[in-house]
Motif scaffolding. Structure first.
Motif, PDB file in Angstrom:
ATOM      1  N   ASN A  18       0.814  -1.222   0.000  1.00  0.00           N
ATOM      2  CA  ASN A  18       0.000   0.000   0.000  1.00  0.00           C
ATOM      3  C   ASN A  18       0.846   1.270   0.000  1.00  0.00           C
ATOM      4  N   PRO A  19       1.827   1.381   0.921  1.00  0.00           N
ATOM      5  CA  PRO A  19       2.653   2.598   0.840  1.00  0.00           C
ATOM      6  C   PRO A  19       3.508   2.662  -0.428  1.00  0.00           C
ATOM      7  N   LEU A  20       3.916   1.483  -0.937  1.00  0.00           N
ATOM      8  CA  LEU A  20       4.703   1.481  -2.185  1.00  0.00           C
ATOM      9  C   LEU A  20       3.853   2.017  -3.345  1.00  0.00           C
ATOM     10  N   SER A  21       2.580   1.628  -3.370  1.00  0.00           N
ATOM     11  CA  SER A  21       1.718   2.081  -4.472  1.00  0.00           C
ATOM     12  C   SER A  21       1.492   3.584  -4.425  1.00  0.00           C
ATOM     13  N   LYS A  22       1.567   4.170  -3.236  1.00  0.00           N
ATOM     14  CA  LYS A  22       1.428   5.640  -3.162  1.00  0.00           C
ATOM     15  C   LYS A  22       2.626   6.321  -3.808  1.00  0.00           C
ATOM     16  N   LEU A  23       3.753   5.624  -3.840  1.00  0.00           N
ATOM     17  CA  LEU A  23       4.972   6.213  -4.407  1.00  0.00           C
ATOM     18  C   LEU A  23       5.103   5.974  -5.907  1.00  0.00           C
ATOM     19  N   ILE A  24       4.714   4.784  -6.376  1.00  0.00           N
ATOM     20  CA  ILE A  24       4.953   4.472  -7.798  1.00  0.00           C
ATOM     21  C   ILE A  24       3.657   4.208  -8.578  1.00  0.00           C
ATOM     22  N   GLY A  25       2.526   4.221  -7.867  1.00  0.00           N
ATOM     23  CA  GLY A  25       1.244   4.008  -8.554  1.00  0.00           C
ATOM     24  C   GLY A  25       0.787   2.564  -8.455  1.00  0.00           C
ATOM     25  N   ARG A  26      -0.509   2.384  -8.447  1.00  0.00           N
ATOM     26  CA  ARG A  26      -1.086   1.040  -8.297  1.00  0.00           C
ATOM     27  C   ARG A  26      -0.776   0.133  -9.482  1.00  0.00           C
ATOM     28  N   ASN A  27      -0.655   0.715 -10.650  1.00  0.00           N
ATOM     29  CA  ASN A  27      -0.386  -0.094 -11.845  1.00  0.00           C
ATOM     30  C   ASN A  27       0.913  -0.863 -11.728  1.00  0.00           C
ATOM     31  N   TYR A  28       1.884  -0.269 -11.079  1.00  0.00           N
ATOM     32  CA  TYR A  28       3.181  -0.937 -10.917  1.00  0.00           C
ATOM     33  C   TYR A  28       3.246  -1.766  -9.640  1.00  0.00           C
ATOM     34  N   ALA A  29       2.690  -1.221  -8.553  1.00  0.00           N
ATOM     35  CA  ALA A  29       2.823  -1.898  -7.254  1.00  0.00           C
ATOM     36  C   ALA A  29       1.796  -3.016  -7.108  1.00  0.00           C
ATOM     37  N   ARG A  30       1.961  -4.056  -7.898  1.00  0.00           N
ATOM     38  CA  ARG A  30       1.066  -5.210  -7.777  1.00  0.00           C
ATOM     39  C   ARG A  30       1.816  -6.299  -7.029  1.00  0.00           C
ATOM     40  N   THR A  31       1.130  -6.846  -6.037  1.00  0.00           N
ATOM     41  CA  THR A  31       1.795  -7.724  -5.080  1.00  0.00           C
ATOM     42  C   THR A  31       2.612  -8.826  -5.737  1.00  0.00           C
ATOM     43  N   LYS A  32       2.008  -9.582  -6.655  1.00  0.00           N
ATOM     44  CA  LYS A  32       2.709 -10.741  -7.235  1.00  0.00           C
ATOM     45  C   LYS A  32       3.931 -10.301  -8.019  1.00  0.00           C
ATOM     46  N   ARG A  33       3.800  -9.183  -8.736  1.00  0.00           N
ATOM     47  CA  ARG A  33       4.907  -8.714  -9.572  1.00  0.00           C
ATOM     48  C   ARG A  33       6.058  -8.190  -8.719  1.00  0.00           C
ATOM     49  N   VAL A  34       5.706  -7.466  -7.649  1.00  0.00           N
ATOM     50  CA  VAL A  34       6.761  -6.938  -6.774  1.00  0.00           C
ATOM     51  C   VAL A  34       7.504  -8.097  -6.108  1.00  0.00           C
ATOM     52  N   LEU A  35       6.738  -9.098  -5.667  1.00  0.00           N
ATOM     53  CA  LEU A  35       7.357 -10.246  -5.015  1.00  0.00           C
ATOM     54  C   LEU A  35       8.277 -11.001  -5.986  1.00  0.00           C
ATOM     55  N   TYR A  36       7.797 -11.204  -7.202  1.00  0.00           N
ATOM     56  CA  TYR A  36       8.593 -11.904  -8.235  1.00  0.00           C
ATOM     57  C   TYR A  36       9.910 -11.158  -8.462  1.00  0.00           C
ATOM     58  N   GLN A  37       9.811  -9.853  -8.580  1.00  0.00           N
ATOM     59  CA  GLN A  37      11.018  -9.047  -8.819  1.00  0.00           C
ATOM     60  C   GLN A  37      11.970  -9.104  -7.615  1.00  0.00           C
ATOM     61  N   CYS A  38      11.381  -9.082  -6.402  1.00  0.00           N
ATOM     62  CA  CYS A  38      12.214  -9.165  -5.188  1.00  0.00           C
ATOM     63  C   CYS A  38      12.993 -10.479  -5.171  1.00  0.00           C
ATOM     64  N   GLU A  39      12.316 -11.550  -5.583  1.00  0.00           N
ATOM     65  CA  GLU A  39      12.983 -12.850  -5.557  1.00  0.00           C
ATOM     66  C   GLU A  39      14.151 -12.877  -6.550  1.00  0.00           C
ATOM     67  N   ILE A  40      13.997 -12.190  -7.651  1.00  0.00           N
ATOM     68  CA  ILE A  40      15.080 -12.142  -8.655  1.00  0.00           C
ATOM     69  C   ILE A  40      16.237 -11.276  -8.144  1.00  0.00           C
ATOM     70  N   ILE A  41      15.933 -10.067  -7.714  1.00  0.00           N
ATOM     71  CA  ILE A  41      17.035  -9.140  -7.382  1.00  0.00           C
ATOM     72  C   ILE A  41      17.683  -9.462  -6.038  1.00  0.00           C
ATOM     73  N   SER A  42      17.009 -10.265  -5.208  1.00  0.00           N
ATOM     74  CA  SER A  42      17.640 -10.635  -3.918  1.00  0.00           C
ATOM     75  C   SER A  42      18.897 -11.472  -4.170  1.00  0.00           C
ATOM     76  N   LYS A  43      18.970 -12.108  -5.361  1.00  0.00           N
ATOM     77  CA  LYS A  43      20.154 -12.955  -5.665  1.00  0.00           C
ATOM     78  C   LYS A  43      21.309 -12.122  -6.181  1.00  0.00           C
ATOM     79  N   ASN A  44      21.038 -10.862  -6.572  1.00  0.00           N
ATOM     80  CA  ASN A  44      22.110 -10.027  -7.139  1.00  0.00           C
ATOM     81  C   ASN A  44      22.932  -9.344  -6.049  1.00  0.00           C
ATOM     82  N   GLU A  45      24.166  -9.059  -6.393  1.00  0.00           N
ATOM     83  CA  GLU A  45      25.047  -8.336  -5.447  1.00  0.00           C
ATOM     84  C   GLU A  45      24.571  -6.906  -5.301  1.00  0.00           C
TER      85      GLU A  45
END
Ligand code: SF4
Ligand code: SF4
Length: 283
Positions: free
Chosen positions: A256-283
């Motif tokens: 919810n607070p993330l969507s206030k910053l970047i908009g609801r269209n981008y801050a979708r739970t499944k997509r944010v989680l998917y991206q987090c799982e990818i970038i958590s592996k990066n340095e």
């Protein structure tokens, strides 16, 4: 006159550049250039029923605040564009409901910005000008009253021999110059619901949304910016681990607070989680 009201509202938002084009001139420009595939395929159907188009560019500050340890970043463009869009929608509400103007959400804004003389196409496929560099949020409104119309500009680019953005892109996505190869661009895969190939994900670093490498390389963006940067990162909202560890408990407290910053269209739970799982592996 609605155009004066629009200018008064734009003043409240910040530093901007504005042009007003006659719809008839835009359609004539398309007809005259329709031998070029990318122009012939432009969809101007949203302009039907309008007399003219207000094209505007609002400056933003591309400099990011420092990223706290373990957090993911967003490009300032997404913070500012969401804020400007929401403010403009609110300020223009009475005009929209009164059918005096319409927000053009499906018309190619970069083309309008270029032919209106707001800016040139860069080889990074982004619009720039001498005042704002390429750090601008583009916006367009259809209007229905006579105005003093600006003329269509013929200058497409002023990049000359410069190739700095092409050389800076780590993915080779700009190798053709002026044409973005979307399949190679990191940004194309961020929060868009697309499967992210491993060779793209591994280059994302800790980015959640946006990649400013080609813009940061552009000499047009070397200038003194008077406006403030986007706010400091809130560690709770941007900590990657918060999403991964709480994925089964519900992520509303972060989304919810993330969507206030970047908009609801981008801050979708499944997509944010998917991206987090990818970038958590990066340095
Ligand atoms: S946004 Fe990043 S990946 Fe995309 S073209 Fe620019 S530098 Fe390359
Ligand atoms: S880096 Fe050079 S080539 Fe690329 S957009 Fe800027 S001026 Fe044009």
């Amino acid at each position: 006159m609605v155009i004066n009201d629009i200018k008064n509202i734009f003043e409240k938002i910040g530093s901007y550049k504005l042009r007003v084009l006659k719809t008839e001139d835009i359609l004539k420009w398309k007809d005259n250039n329709s031998s070029r595939d990318h122009i012939r395929s432009i969809d101007f159907s949203e302009l039907l029923g309008t007399m003219g188009v207000v094209v505007a560019a609002f400056e933003y500050n591309i400099n990011s605040p420092e990223l706290p340890e373990g957090c993911m970043s967003i490009s300032p463009y997404y913070y500012f564009s969401n804020m400007y869009y929401m403010k403009l929608k609110e300020e223009l509400r009475d005009y929209i409901y009164g059918d005096e103007i319409k927000i053009l959400n499906h018309t190619p804004l970069k083309i309008l910005a270029n032919i209106s003389g707001i800016g040139y196409f860069g080889k990074n496929s982004i619009i720039h000008n001498d005042e704002f560099g390429s750090t601008m949020f583009l916006y367009a409104l259809g209007i229905n009253e006579e105005c003093t119309w600006d003329t269509i500009s013929r200058e497409e680019s002023d990049c000359g021999d410069c190739n700095l953005c092409i050389e800076a892109c780590p993915m080779g996505a700009l190798d053709k110059g002026y044409v973005l190869n979307r399949e190679k661009c990191i940004r194309y895969y961020m929060l868009e619901g697309r499967e992210v190939p491993e060779w793209i994900g591994s280059k994302m670093g800790k980015r959640l949304l946006g990649c400013d490498i080609c813009q940061n390389a552009c000499p047009k963006n070397i200038r003194t910016i008077k406006m403030e940067k986007m706010p400091e990162y809130d560690r709770e909202i941007f900590l990657i681990d918060n999403y991964i560890k709480n994925k089964d408990k519900g992520l509303k407290q972060y989304i919810n607070p993330l969507s206030k910053l970047i908009g609801r269209n981008y801050a979708r739970t499944k997509r944010v989680l998917y991206q987090c799982e990818i970038i958590s592996k990066n340095e």
